[in-house]
Scaffold this motif. Structure first.
Motif, PDB file in Angstrom:
ATOM      1  N   TYR A  21       0.876  -1.179   0.000  1.00 50.94           N
ATOM      2  CA  TYR A  21       0.000   0.000   0.000  1.00 50.94           C
ATOM      3  C   TYR A  21       0.914   1.229   0.000  1.00 50.94           C
ATOM      4  N   SER A 144      -2.341   0.164   7.101  1.00 55.99           N
ATOM      5  CA  SER A 144      -1.938  -1.243   7.137  1.00 55.99           C
ATOM      6  C   SER A 144      -2.474  -1.980   8.358  1.00 55.99           C
ATOM      7  N   ARG A 147      -5.120  -4.807   8.047  1.00 56.45           N
ATOM      8  CA  ARG A 147      -4.737  -6.188   7.700  1.00 56.45           C
ATOM      9  C   ARG A 147      -4.353  -6.988   8.935  1.00 56.45           C
ATOM     10  N   SER A 194       5.342   7.305   7.187  1.00 55.91           N
ATOM     11  CA  SER A 194       4.668   6.773   6.004  1.00 55.91           C
ATOM     12  C   SER A 194       3.517   7.694   5.585  1.00 55.91           C
TER      13      SER A 194
HETATM   14  O1  PMV Z   1      -0.106   1.929   7.315  1.00 58.78           O
HETATM   15  P1  PMV Z   1       0.976   2.897   7.014  1.00 58.78           P
HETATM   16  O2  PMV Z   1       0.456   4.274   6.796  1.00 58.78           O
HETATM   17  O3  PMV Z   1       2.079   2.842   8.056  1.00 58.78           O
HETATM   18  O4  PMV Z   1       1.653   2.492   5.614  1.00 58.78           O
HETATM   19  C1  PMV Z   1       2.309   1.300   5.404  1.00 58.78           C
HETATM   20  C2  PMV Z   1       3.180   1.391   4.209  1.00 58.78           C
HETATM   21  C3  PMV Z   1       4.062   0.192   3.918  1.00 58.78           C
HETATM   22  O5  PMV Z   1       4.411  -0.491   5.112  1.00 58.78           O
HETATM   23  C4  PMV Z   1       5.337   0.696   3.268  1.00 58.78           C
HETATM   24  C5  PMV Z   1       3.407  -0.761   2.924  1.00 58.78           C
HETATM   25  C6  PMV Z   1       2.302  -1.638   3.488  1.00 58.78           C
HETATM   26  O6  PMV Z   1       1.422  -2.005   2.693  1.00 58.78           O
HETATM   27  O7  PMV Z   1       2.344  -2.006   4.683  1.00 58.78           O
END
Ligand code: PMV
Length: 332
Positions: A21, A144, A147, A194
């Motif tokens: 993502y 993320s 998930r 992120s």
């Molecule tokens: O959930 P966030 O905003 O920390 O974004 C996660 C981004 C990545 O770890 C680089 C990719 C992913 O799908 O987990």
């Protein structure tokens, strides 16, 4: 609930994205521009207790024994606010969270953190959310995290609204003994969040190409998991990680998360793979490298990794279960 303290404790595992993502369609609700697939990491977890207490004047958050203020507290508070609105209450909460792994180092502590917080906070208020609603709630804290609610291998369907953007399990942890050897080259906090990266992704010329091809990579990855086909998985996982880092590097400003030792590990893994060892790498928003391999070669892979220069630690992790309440599973 109005006059008594109500408390619940939950644990959740972080996850490693096999298809990443990167970039939001809606940055407030964390609705992504492409779907993603991940695996939960059994040996790593966040444990979070939430107490709604009528005698507290405001929300409080401690992480690994340290009081958190500023934007860290605001993110936790805004998820609590969603829970309060769902439950029809106005009481403040105290949140106590512990990670058994280094925070902010590319091992996604925000994923396990917001998944555990969503489950504990909703249970403490008496809400009984199903997996889909919990996944949507966790997503609003950190994309993320949606998930990490589900078990094993998990797909997050991007959707285009809050209702449609949630994750579901596509295979349980016991389906495939895929091992993630997490190679720590640095335990420092990552230099760019992120959230910043998701915002900047659209400034890269490469992002539209990465997003347009995502359905194809998702299909290959899903099938590789269904068939426990390591070679097919290795090719698409490395490609997807390289595409995301190409977008990061070509964003404006450019984001470079790698250390020199990150590259040493990438090169070693590629040469081992070429020589016939089933192994591949994937890297999230940090310098540490996730080296994937089938369980039967994981001992050898971990040993080889420990011999490389600049390696601080290798954490050997296996497919993990869903977010759980302390005294029972999410869906008993
Ligand atoms: O959930 P966030 O905003 O920390 O974004 C996660 C981004 C990545 O770890 C680089 C990719 C992913 O799908 O987990």
């Amino acid at each position: 609930m109005k006059t008594k303290t109500a408390k619940a404790t939950a644990t959740a595992h972080p996850n490693i994205a096999l298809i990443k993502y990167w970039g939001d369609f809606d940055s407030n609700l964390h609705i992504p521009v492409n779907g993603s697939i991940s695996m939960n990491l059994r040996e790593l977890f966040t444990r979070t207790s939430v107490s709604f207490d009528p005698y507290l004047g405001h929300d409080q958050f401690t992480l690994d024994g340290r009081q958190v203020s500023g934007s860290g507290l605001e993110r936790v508070s805004s998820l609590l606010e969603r829970v309060r609105q769902m439950a029809g209450i106005t009481i403040s909460a105290s949140v106590e969270s512990h990670n058994n792994f280094p925070t902010g180092s590319g091992v996604a502590s925000s994923a396990s953190g917001f998944a555990a917080l969503s489950l504990a906070a909703s249970k403490a208020t008496g809400l009984d959310l199903d997996e889909k609603s919990l996944s949507r709630l966790a997503r609003t804290g950190s994309g993320s995290a949606c998930r990490s609610i589900l078990k094993g291998f998990v797909e997050w369907q991007a959707g285009s609204s809050d209702q449609e953007s949630y994750a579901y399990s596509i295979a349980p942890p016991e389906h495939w003994d895929l091992v993630d050897c997490i190679v720590l080259v640095s335990q420092d906090e990552k230099p760019f969040s992120s959230s910043l990266g998701h915002t900047l992704a659209q400034t890269s010329l490469l992002q539209s190409v990465r997003v347009a091809d995502a359905p194809r990579r998702l299909r290959i990855c899903r099938n590789a998991i269904f068939n426990s086909d390591f070679d097919a998985l290795a090719n698409v996982v490395e490609l997807d990680s390289n595409l995301m880092h190409a977008v990061m590097l070509t964003s404006s400003p450019s984001l470079l998360y790698w250390h020199p030792n990150t590259v040493t590990i990438m090169q070693a893994v590629q040469s081992w793979h070429k020589a016939g060892l089933p192994v591949c790498y994937t890297i999230d928003a940090g310098p540490n490298v996730h080296v994937l391999c089938p369980g039967d070669v994981s001992g050898e892979v971990a040993e080889r990794l420990k011999q490389l220069s600049g390696v601080v630690k290798v954490l050997v992790t296996h497919p993990g279960g869903p977010a759980m309440l302390e005294n029972g599973p999410l869906n008993p």
